[in-house]
Scaffold this motif. Structure first.
Motif, PDB file in Angstrom:
ATOM      1  N   ALA A 183       8.100   6.868  96.383  1.00 51.09           N
ATOM      2  CA  ALA A 183       8.605   7.708  97.756  1.00 51.09           C
ATOM      3  C   ALA A 183       7.639   7.608  98.777  1.00 51.09           C
ATOM      4  O   ALA A 183       7.544   6.757  99.744  1.00 51.09           O
ATOM      5  N   THR A 184       6.090   8.266  98.446  1.00 50.56           N
ATOM      6  CA  THR A 184       5.219   7.822  98.492  1.00 50.56           C
ATOM      7  C   THR A 184       4.549   6.135  99.414  1.00 50.56           C
ATOM      8  O   THR A 184       4.152   6.324  99.977  1.00 50.56           O
ATOM      9  N   PHE A 194       6.801   4.527 101.213  1.00 54.80           N
ATOM     10  CA  PHE A 194       6.895   4.998 103.007  1.00 54.80           C
ATOM     11  C   PHE A 194       5.423   4.136 103.488  1.00 54.80           C
ATOM     12  O   PHE A 194       5.831   3.902 104.551  1.00 54.80           O
ATOM     13  N   LEU A 195       4.307   4.307 102.570  1.00 54.16           N
ATOM     14  CA  LEU A 195       3.087   4.566 103.492  1.00 54.16           C
ATOM     15  C   LEU A 195       2.520   2.496 102.443  1.00 54.16           C
ATOM     16  O   LEU A 195       2.371   1.865 103.873  1.00 54.16           O
ATOM     17  N   GLY A 196       3.632   1.822 101.581  1.00 53.05           N
ATOM     18  CA  GLY A 196       3.229   0.613 101.552  1.00 53.05           C
ATOM     19  C   GLY A 196       2.303   0.160 100.445  1.00 53.05           C
ATOM     20  O   GLY A 196       1.605   1.405 100.274  1.00 53.05           O
ATOM     21  N   ILE A 198      -3.249   5.811  94.723  1.00 51.99           N
ATOM     22  CA  ILE A 198      -4.440   6.647  94.742  1.00 51.99           C
ATOM     23  C   ILE A 198      -3.785   8.249  95.649  1.00 51.99           C
ATOM     24  O   ILE A 198      -3.645   9.191  95.236  1.00 51.99           O
ATOM     25  N   LEU A 199      -3.306   8.005  96.954  1.00 49.86           N
ATOM     26  CA  LEU A 199      -3.349   9.233  97.512  1.00 49.86           C
ATOM     27  C   LEU A 199      -1.918   9.415  96.893  1.00 49.86           C
ATOM     28  O   LEU A 199      -1.429  11.021  96.993  1.00 49.86           O
ATOM     29  N   ALA A 200      -0.643   8.609  96.797  1.00 55.19           N
ATOM     30  CA  ALA A 200       0.154   9.309  96.248  1.00 55.19           C
ATOM     31  C   ALA A 200       0.689   9.412  94.376  1.00 55.19           C
ATOM     32  O   ALA A 200       0.737  11.480  94.396  1.00 55.19           O
ATOM     33  N   LEU A 201      -0.491   9.852  93.541  1.00 53.91           N
ATOM     34  CA  LEU A 201      -0.798   9.969  92.425  1.00 53.91           C
ATOM     35  C   LEU A 201      -1.388  11.496  92.705  1.00 53.91           C
ATOM     36  O   LEU A 201      -1.557  12.740  91.958  1.00 53.91           O
ATOM     37  N   CYS A 202      -2.452  11.593  94.076  1.00 59.26           N
ATOM     38  CA  CYS A 202      -3.263  12.508  94.501  1.00 59.26           C
ATOM     39  C   CYS A 202      -2.132  14.206  94.354  1.00 59.26           C
ATOM     40  O   CYS A 202      -2.222  14.808  94.233  1.00 59.26           O
TER      41      CYS A 202
END
Length: 270
Positions: free
Chosen positions: A121-122, A125-127, A134-138
């Motif tokens: 989902a992250t 939403f962000l592309g 990396i942000l989604a996995l963090c």
């Protein structure tokens, strides 16, 4: 370290060497070079892993994919462990309403969602990009480290040397950094090794779904996604990327088991 840990360490060292020097020595050919007349060529002396549907060298793409996977894994583990360590230290040491808010609310909020679905989902939403991946996995990775450190801090803060330091007037920052953290960080090292395997596997899963690093940058998961419709005509397109993912996850898991036995006195052989 036991034999299992040494085998895992050997696999990890080999993967690091492949990712760092492999593009210059093992597979010097450009990953974007195409030879459409030789599409789906099987492994040969010139191309040990064969060519894909666009005539690109699979060995070169696997080697560059190792660099992508390890980069994602290292950054995700570093950020997740740092954030989780800070929150776990504060939650476990301060206690009271701070602990109830952090561990009783924030932990449960993130644990209520399946990790991979939250990551999907992250990124959706962000592309799709390296930073967003990396942000989604963090976002899904810090909770495990925070819970682990909090549990360790709750145990270590009751030890006599911590009570003595507090009685001597040591500040909370000094107690946390010099007395509690060094005695609570050992399980975090093991968790970080196992977290590398999870981050690499999650990156491959998101890339397989088209939510990873955009092409033409090679990724093991994206290579598997491209190969799923060509298994009959190019079996090597599936076998080699899948084998690298399996070997990488196995290496980090074996290394984590070896570190756990090495750092835990209860599991050391007499």
């Amino acid at each position: 370290m036991n034999l299992v840990g040494k085998i895992g360490l050997g696999i990890v060292v080999m993967l690091v060497l492949i990712a760092t020097v492999g593009p210059f020595f093992i597979a010097p050919e450009q990953v974007t070079f195409q030879d459409l007349d030789r599409s789906f060529d099987p492994p040969s002396w010139a191309h040990p892993m064969g060519l894909d549907e666009n005539g690109r060298d699979i060995l070169a793409r696997v080697v560059y994919g190792a660099r992508v996977s390890l980069t994602v894994g290292v950054i995700v583990v570093a950020i997740s462990s740092l954030v989780g360590m800070l929150l776990g230290l504060v939650s476990g040491y301060v206690g009271g309403w701070v602990d109830r808010f952090i561990s009783g609310f924030w932990f449960n909020v993130f644990l209520a969602f399946p990790g991979i679905l939250l990551a999907i989902a992250t990124v959706a939403f962000l592309g799709a990009s390296l930073v967003n991946l990396i942000l989604a996995l963090c976002v899904i990775g810090w909770v495990g480290y925070a819970r682990l450190i909090r549990a360790q801090v709750l145990k270590v803060r009751e030890y006599d040397f911590v009570t003595a330091a507090r009685a001597l007037g040591a500040s909370n920052a000094r107690i946390l950094l010099w007395h509690i953290l060094p005695n609570a960080v050992q399980p975090l090292i093991v968790q970080a090794s196992l977290g590398m395997a999870g981050a690499i596997l999650a990156e491959a899963s998101l890339s397989f779904l088209g939510l990873g690093i955009p092409p033409p940058t090679p990724s093991w998961g994206a290579m598997l996604s491209d190969a799923r419709t060509h298994f009959a005509s190019g079996w090597h397109m599936t076998v080699f990327p899948a084998g690298m993912i399996t070997l990488t996850v196995l290496g980090f898991n074996l290394l984590g088991d070896g570190l756990r036995e090495r750092l835990d006195p209860k599991q050391r052989p007499r």
